[in-house]
Design an enzyme around this catalytic site. Structure first.
Site, mmCIF file in Angstrom:
data_model
loop_
_atom_site.group_PDB
_atom_site.id
_atom_site.type_symbol
_atom_site.label_atom_id
_atom_site.label_comp_id
_atom_site.label_asym_id
_atom_site.label_seq_id
_atom_site.Cartn_x
_atom_site.Cartn_y
_atom_site.Cartn_z
ATOM 1 N N LYS A 113 0.654 -1.198 -0.207
ATOM 2 C CA LYS A 113 -0.156 -0.193 0.062
ATOM 3 C C LYS A 113 0.589 1.249 0.095
ATOM 4 C CE LYS A 113 -0.922 1.105 4.926
ATOM 5 N NZ LYS A 113 -0.039 1.799 4.565
ATOM 6 N N LYS A 163 -1.788 -10.736 10.230
ATOM 7 C CA LYS A 163 -1.065 -11.134 11.888
ATOM 8 C C LYS A 163 -1.783 -12.152 12.263
ATOM 9 C CE LYS A 163 -0.667 -6.174 12.774
ATOM 10 N NZ LYS A 163 1.286 -5.704 12.830
ATOM 11 N N GLU A 179 -1.233 4.205 18.222
ATOM 12 C CA GLU A 179 0.306 3.859 18.591
ATOM 13 C C GLU A 179 0.896 5.523 18.922
ATOM 14 O OE1 GLU A 179 2.567 2.762 14.010
ATOM 15 O OE2 GLU A 179 1.288 4.216 13.788
ATOM 16 N N ASP A 183 -3.034 6.673 5.668
ATOM 17 C CA ASP A 183 -2.716 5.541 5.369
ATOM 18 C C ASP A 183 -3.302 3.834 7.025
ATOM 19 O OD1 ASP A 183 0.040 4.451 6.613
ATOM 20 O OD2 ASP A 183 0.238 5.352 7.919
ATOM 21 N N HIS A 185 -5.801 -1.021 7.295
ATOM 22 C CA HIS A 185 -5.870 -2.042 8.172
ATOM 23 C C HIS A 185 -6.803 -1.778 8.706
ATOM 24 C CE1 HIS A 185 -1.285 -1.413 7.108
ATOM 25 N NE2 HIS A 185 -1.412 -0.980 8.183
ATOM 26 N N LYS A 203 -1.232 8.535 15.491
ATOM 27 C CA LYS A 203 -0.463 8.668 16.267
ATOM 28 C C LYS A 203 0.056 9.441 17.464
ATOM 29 C CE LYS A 203 1.715 6.810 12.061
ATOM 30 N NZ LYS A 203 2.425 5.626 12.232
ATOM 31 N N LYS A 228 0.713 1.685 22.398
ATOM 32 C CA LYS A 228 1.395 0.858 20.895
ATOM 33 C C LYS A 228 -0.356 -0.277 21.202
ATOM 34 C CE LYS A 228 1.662 -1.546 17.070
ATOM 35 N NZ LYS A 228 1.622 -0.515 15.928
HETATM 36 C C1 BG6 Z 1 2.013 1.075 7.993
HETATM 37 C C2 BG6 Z 1 1.396 2.453 8.546
HETATM 38 O O1 BG6 Z 1 1.061 0.331 7.263
HETATM 39 O O2 BG6 Z 1 1.586 0.463 9.314
HETATM 40 C C3 BG6 Z 1 2.094 3.185 9.630
HETATM 41 O O3 BG6 Z 1 2.223 2.781 7.044
HETATM 42 C C4 BG6 Z 1 2.078 2.769 10.697
HETATM 43 O O4 BG6 Z 1 1.869 4.758 9.740
HETATM 44 C C5 BG6 Z 1 2.066 1.154 11.059
HETATM 45 O O5 BG6 Z 1 2.968 2.824 11.812
HETATM 46 C C6 BG6 Z 1 1.450 -0.016 12.310
HETATM 47 O O6 BG6 Z 1 1.839 -1.452 11.968
HETATM 48 P P1 BG6 Z 1 1.393 -2.040 12.632
HETATM 49 O O7 BG6 Z 1 2.046 -3.729 12.028
HETATM 50 O O8 BG6 Z 1 3.537 -1.774 13.887
HETATM 51 O O9 BG6 Z 1 0.733 -1.840 13.705
#
Ligand code: BG6
Length: 448
Positions: free
Chosen positions: A134, A168, A202, A221, A226, A314, A319
């Site tokens: 992506k 995941k 995050e 993003d 996701h 963010k 997280k």
């Molecule tokens: C990515 C985004 O697709 O996913 C990022 O571009 C984000 O901004 C990341 O931090 C999060 O992925 P994960 O696996 O760390 O939760």
């Protein structure tokens, strides 16, 4: 374990962040698990002259399987040379080989690469696959253009669009959990579930990715990809255990039935930006959102009337990614809540009401908790799954072009409203709690 056919993995963007942080370590793990094909090479494409040792320093295992190929991927004339090089490896293998082109570069660069792979004849080579990262466009129109551009040269089943959240371990477990536990399978609908919240918060900020983030923002993003995929996995009809190939179609159906909750966009959506963001991107006028909360609903009769809230941001307090299902009851002291912890501490938790010990008839809420960590030492990384599944031609955890289009359609009204004005953008302090943000307590309105 399935035998995986011989493969050449061609990584465009081998010196980039994703290859270094995720892909190469994933290949190393797959190798250690003995799950690589018996014949396997990585071809790293780089514009500058680079050596395998330079790409995988102090890693003899990876260095041994990596060949570097220097070329300018923007130059159509160079693809013939690449084709000859791959033929050469294939001849040395002495048997049919699948070629996986992993394109891990920004979309403005990836589109011409797709075209060059097509016009050079590489796309049409038998057993060729295209793995794409992506973002898949920035809105509905650009996504349609990208899809058309890819369809001109690749059949849909050659294309593997990666959403690493789908791969995941805990997201796969959500599917198994839904398929295999009759108690939850039977209650997985509007009659029992009152509301759903899907949260991906995050603690990190944009980590120096100023140019990328200024063009992207949280909606594109994380929400478009996701979070909508997590929503699709939550709401879809879970096919029978043996029917994983049906999953993309079920996710698509779920996405096609999702839409923004009725009312003005501003009622259903909250967007925010963390306090130091403008300084970090050196743009005092930036209206890019680093936080979004939006509420959707489904027209699926099984889910009609259930609010589905997606939250991401963010620079928040921690997280965590989780799917929360609030069960109904007229008495809130009896309502149960199921939380699927996608990360960290992967597992599931359900609230139970219990009698508090003592002479009174008091009730107390406790939770039943299943944690992968208590039963397994490590879980595979999502990118291991992505690579193994692509090599096995298993599409169930990849997003189809129709899913990409369906998810942009859901967000189109938000994008249209945001194009008109950014007055609703709020500012929040680093470390804010996303749930209190949705109630406005940590945020202050910033009207530029
Ligand atoms: C990515 C985004 O697709 O996913 C990022 O571009 C984000 O901004 C990341 O931090 C999060 O992925 P994960 O696996 O760390 O939760």
């Amino acid at each position: 374990m399935h035998e995986v056919p011989p493969a050449i993995l061609i990584i465009v963007g081998i010196s980039g962040d994703l290859a270094q942080r995720k892909l190469l370590p994933a290949i190393r793990q797959i190798a250690l698990a003995g799950a690589l094909p018996h014949k396997f090479r990585i071809v790293g494409i780089s514009r500058q002259a680079r050596t395998a040792k330079g790409i995988a320093p102090n890693d003899a295992l990876l260095e041994d399987m990596l060949d570097m190929f220097q070329m300018d991927v923007a130059d159509a004339g160079e693809y013939q040379r690449l084709s000859e090089y791959l033929n050469h490896i294939e001849q040395a293998f002495g048997e049919p080989v699948q070629r996986l082109f992993y394109v891990s570069v920004p979309p403005q660069v990836s589109q011409p690469i797709v075209t060059h792979l097509g016009t050079s004849g590489l796309a049409a080579h038998p057993r060729t696959k295209l793995l794409l990262e992506k973002p898949f466009g920035v809105d509905m129109t650009s996504a349609e253009t990208l899809v058309r551009g890819i369809r001109a040269h690749f059949a849909e089943d050659q294309v593997y669009r990666i959403d690493h959240y789908l791969a995941k371990e805990m997201v796969q477990n959500m599917i198994v959990f839904r398929q295999s536990n009759a108690l939850f399978r039977r209650t997985w609908n509007k009659d029992f579930i009152e509301r759903i919240e899907i949260i991906a918060s995050e603690a990190i900020g944009i980590e120096g990715r100023a140019t990328f983030y200024e063009q992207t923002g949280a909606l594109r993003d994380v929400v478009q990809s996701h979070l909508l995929q997590l929503a699709a996995v939550t709401l879809m009809d879970a096919p029978a255990a043996e029917n994983w190939p049906a999953i993309p179609q079920e996710r698509l159906r779920a996405l096609q039935q999702l839409r923004l909750a009725p009312g003005a966009v501003t009622d259903a959506v909250i967007r925010g930006q963390y306090h130091s963001y403008k300084t970090e991107v050196a743009n005092p006028h930036s209206a890019v959102e680093t936080f979004v909360s939006l509420t959707l609903e489904s027209t699926d009769p099984a889910w009609r009337g259930v609010p589905i809230t997606l939250v991401t941001g963010k620079a928040l307090h921690r997280k965590t990614t989780e799917v929360r299902l609030q069960y109904r009851d007229s008495d809130t002291n009896e309502a149960n809540r199921l939380v699927l912890h996608i990360q960290p501490d992967e597992g599931a938790e359900i609230d139970l009401w219990t009698k508090e010990p003592g002479y009174e008839h008091k009730r107390k809420r406790h939770s039943l908790h299943f944690s992968y960590g208590e039963h397994y030492t490590t879980l595979p990384e999502a990118y291991e799954r992505v690579l193994v599944d692509a090599m096995r031609s298993d599409h169930s955890l990849f997003t189809s072009s129709d899913e990409v289009l369906a998810s942009w359609r859901i967000l189109a009204p938000v994008q249209a409203a945001w194009d008109m004005s950014s007055d609703d953008l709020i500012t929040y302090e680093t470390g804010a709690d996303p749930l209190s943000m949705t109630q406005g307590s940590h945020a202050s309105t910033n009207r530029p």
